[in-house]
Design a protein around this motif. Structure first.
Motif, PDB file in Angstrom:
ATOM      1  N   ARG A 129       0.952   3.764  -2.770  1.00 41.59           N
ATOM      2  CA  ARG A 129      -0.359   5.533  -2.970  1.00 41.59           C
ATOM      3  C   ARG A 129       1.137   6.453  -2.224  1.00 41.59           C
ATOM      4  N   GLU A 169       1.392  -1.425  -0.287  1.00 42.71           N
ATOM      5  CA  GLU A 169       0.100  -0.068  -0.047  1.00 42.71           C
ATOM      6  C   GLU A 169       0.959   1.389   0.272  1.00 42.71           C
ATOM      7  N   PRO A 210      -2.588  10.826  -3.638  1.00 46.94           N
ATOM      8  CA  PRO A 210      -2.394   9.749  -3.025  1.00 46.94           C
ATOM      9  C   PRO A 210      -1.353   9.312  -4.616  1.00 46.94           C
ATOM     10  N   GLY A 211      -0.389   7.998  -5.071  1.00 44.33           N
ATOM     11  CA  GLY A 211       0.470   7.981  -6.133  1.00 44.33           C
ATOM     12  C   GLY A 211       1.884   9.202  -6.511  1.00 44.33           C
TER      13      GLY A 211
END
Length: 287
Positions: free
Chosen positions: A20, A16, A160-161
């Protein structure tokens, strides 16, 4: 000798974070340590009440007056009380940092941010790594709320990302603005997530993850301890924005014998060797 690394995170949590660029952990900080951090932070706040000018450790809002304190940041709290050393080096925080950098990890800096009530400043979108670029971007910041952090009091917001897209410019028209607002698209803004946290929670974000926070529109201060870690093989190109006698001390594992250098062009921040106050001051001057 460093504290032995005890892996904390599951494989799913590591995936995760890698996907993210940030990770939220609920109710993970030891409650006794949390109480001591809160008590000492309250004491340090009280010690700054009568300051008339900023110091190496205390950054003050322009409206600060003796007896009517508006302290925005305490830098390098590890120099002011050993409880912050314990938190940064000996607690679960060091294990989480080692898990996330996937190896030996060192301390870079620590700070306590106070988002002041009734209009505490908004923090523009930014990445940490361009402010203190290293030979590689394997940096992680751990944020520890010392009171409830909510959208209404200006909690951390993260896109995120974005860590997978590389560094963004924090300059505009030849001026260092310490934000990358100009490069954040409407589609990215639609993805932004609030980190609503309670004391005991921990949120980690990668050095290239775009993040910021809104103003504090509540009547309660938001207080957050932030510890910046770096992989052992990441070495700073520039003067530290927040220096302390603990900078580059190992937290888990052994010092690196080689620097890992990521290819590419690096846009440098200004020379902070003469001193740096805080993101509040720099973003305020740029607005």
């Amino acid at each position: 000798m460093t504290t032995p690394h005890r892996p904390i995170l599951s494989q799913a949590q590591l995936v995760e974070y890698q996907s993210r660029g940030y990770l939220t952990l609920r109710d993970r900080l030891d409650r006794a340590l949390l109480q001591r951090l809160t008590d000492v932070t309250d004491r340090l706040w009280e010690a700054g009440r009568m300051l008339e000018t900023p110091t190496r450790h205390y950054d003050l809002d322009a409206a600060h007056r003796p007896g009517k304190p508006r302290i925005r940041r305490i830098s390098s709290p590890t120099e002011l009380d050993d409880v912050y050393v314990e938190a940064a080096f000996e607690s679960i925080l060091g294990d989480i940092a080692a898990d996330l950098v996937e190896g030996a990890v060192k301390f870079y800096h620590a700070k306590i941010n106070f988002k002041l009530p009734s209009g505490g400043a908004e923090i523009g979108w930014h990445q940490d790594w361009p402010v203190f670029p290293h030979t590689n971007a394997n940096l992680v910041a751990l944020s520890v709320p010392l009171n409830p952090s909510r959208a209404g009091n200006g909690c951390l917001r993260t896109i995120p990302g974005t860590h997978r897209q590389g560094p963004r410019s924090h300059w505009a028209a030849g001026k260092y603005v310490l934000n990358c607002n100009a490069s954040v698209t409407a589609d990215e803004l639609a993805l932004a997530e609030d980190s609503e946290l309670d004391p005991g929670d921990i949120v980690a974000h990668h050095g290239l993850t775009v993040h910021g926070s809104g103003p504090n529109l509540s009547d309660a201060m938001r207080t957050t301890l932030i510890i910046q870690y770096a992989a052992a093989d990441a070495f700073a190109y520039t003067a530290p924005v927040i220096d302390s006698r603990h900078r580059n001390h190992m937290v888990r594992g052994q010092p690196a014998t080689h620097a890992r250098v990521e290819a590419g062009s690096i846009e440098l921040p200004p020379d902070f060797s003469a001193g740096y106050s805080s993101i509040y001051s720099l973003q305020g001057k740029a607005s």
